[in-house]
Motif scaffolding. Structure first.
Motif, PDB file in Angstrom:
ATOM      1  N   VAL A  16       0.872  -1.169   0.000  1.00  0.00           N
ATOM      2  CA  VAL A  16       0.000   0.000   0.000  1.00  0.00           C
ATOM      3  C   VAL A  16       0.914   1.225   0.000  1.00  0.00           C
ATOM      4  N   VAL A  17       0.853   1.974  -1.089  1.00  0.00           N
ATOM      5  CA  VAL A  17       1.727   3.133  -1.242  1.00  0.00           C
ATOM      6  C   VAL A  17       0.865   4.387  -1.283  1.00  0.00           C
ATOM      7  N   THR A  18       1.223   5.381  -0.481  1.00  0.00           N
ATOM      8  CA  THR A  18       0.450   6.619  -0.450  1.00  0.00           C
ATOM      9  C   THR A  18       1.265   7.779  -0.999  1.00  0.00           C
TER      10      THR A  18
ATOM     11  N   LYS B 254      -4.311  18.454  -0.751  1.00  0.00           N
ATOM     12  CA  LYS B 254      -5.727  18.314  -1.080  1.00  0.00           C
ATOM     13  C   LYS B 254      -6.093  16.968  -1.702  1.00  0.00           C
ATOM     14  N   LYS B 255      -5.093  16.250  -2.232  1.00  0.00           N
ATOM     15  CA  LYS B 255      -5.382  14.992  -2.911  1.00  0.00           C
ATOM     16  C   LYS B 255      -4.473  13.885  -2.371  1.00  0.00           C
ATOM     17  N   LEU B 256      -5.099  12.788  -1.984  1.00  0.00           N
ATOM     18  CA  LEU B 256      -4.386  11.613  -1.514  1.00  0.00           C
ATOM     19  C   LEU B 256      -4.557  10.516  -2.554  1.00  0.00           C
ATOM     20  N   THR B 257      -3.450   9.906  -2.956  1.00  0.00           N
ATOM     21  CA  THR B 257      -3.499   8.753  -3.845  1.00  0.00           C
ATOM     22  C   THR B 257      -3.000   7.541  -3.072  1.00  0.00           C
ATOM     23  N   ILE B 258      -3.823   6.500  -3.057  1.00  0.00           N
ATOM     24  CA  ILE B 258      -3.469   5.242  -2.401  1.00  0.00           C
ATOM     25  C   ILE B 258      -3.347   4.195  -3.495  1.00  0.00           C
ATOM     26  N   SER B 259      -2.151   3.659  -3.672  1.00  0.00           N
ATOM     27  CA  SER B 259      -1.914   2.633  -4.689  1.00  0.00           C
ATOM     28  C   SER B 259      -1.787   1.279  -4.016  1.00  0.00           C
TER      29      SER B 259
ATOM     30  N   VAL C 201      -7.951   5.861  -5.318  1.00  0.00           N
ATOM     31  CA  VAL C 201      -7.459   4.525  -5.016  1.00  0.00           C
ATOM     32  C   VAL C 201      -7.047   3.917  -6.352  1.00  0.00           C
ATOM     33  N   ASP C 202      -5.752   3.754  -6.528  1.00  0.00           N
ATOM     34  CA  ASP C 202      -5.201   3.251  -7.787  1.00  0.00           C
ATOM     35  C   ASP C 202      -4.983   1.746  -7.680  1.00  0.00           C
ATOM     36  N   LEU C 203      -5.727   0.997  -8.512  1.00  0.00           N
ATOM     37  CA  LEU C 203      -5.652  -0.460  -8.479  1.00  0.00           C
ATOM     38  C   LEU C 203      -4.879  -1.036  -9.663  1.00  0.00           C
TER      39      LEU C 203
END
Length: 101
Positions: free
Chosen positions: A3-5, A12-17, A46-48
């Motif tokens: 899980v990479v953040t 303002k923007k959170l990306t969780i890969s 949430v990047d899958l």
């Protein structure tokens, strides 16, 4: 790390890969990815792209994220899911709760 953040410079923007299996084994790591932030972001992605598997516990984790982010007023996008994962999300009606692309 599976899980990479990444937080945008303005916060303002959170990306969780997610990499590999998105299942109960990722529960704590996934929750910490958004709960440990000092400031709640306005939007979450949430990047899958690198997720190889998704199960019912992952669906529950997405719901917990949605609640944490503000429920109906939250701005959460689930992106880059493969066809199998997209099918699971559609069958579960998650396309009504999240912006799925």
């Amino acid at each position: 790390m599976s899980v990479v953040t990444d937080v945008s410079p303005d916060g303002k923007k959170l990306t969780i890969s997610i990499e590999g299996r998105f299942d109960f084994g990722r529960h704590q790591e996934f929750r910490e990815s958004y709960e440990k932030l000092e400031k709640k972001p306005e939007s979450v992605v949430v990047d899958l792209r690198k997720a190889t598997y998704l199960d019912s516990s992952a669906l529950g984790m997405l719901l917990l994220l949605r609640d944490h982010a503000g429920g109906d007023s939250s701005d959460i996008r689930v992106v880059n899911s493969n066809s199998d994962v997209r099918k699971i999300l559609a069958i579960s009606n998650f396309d009504k709760l999240f912006d799925i692309t």
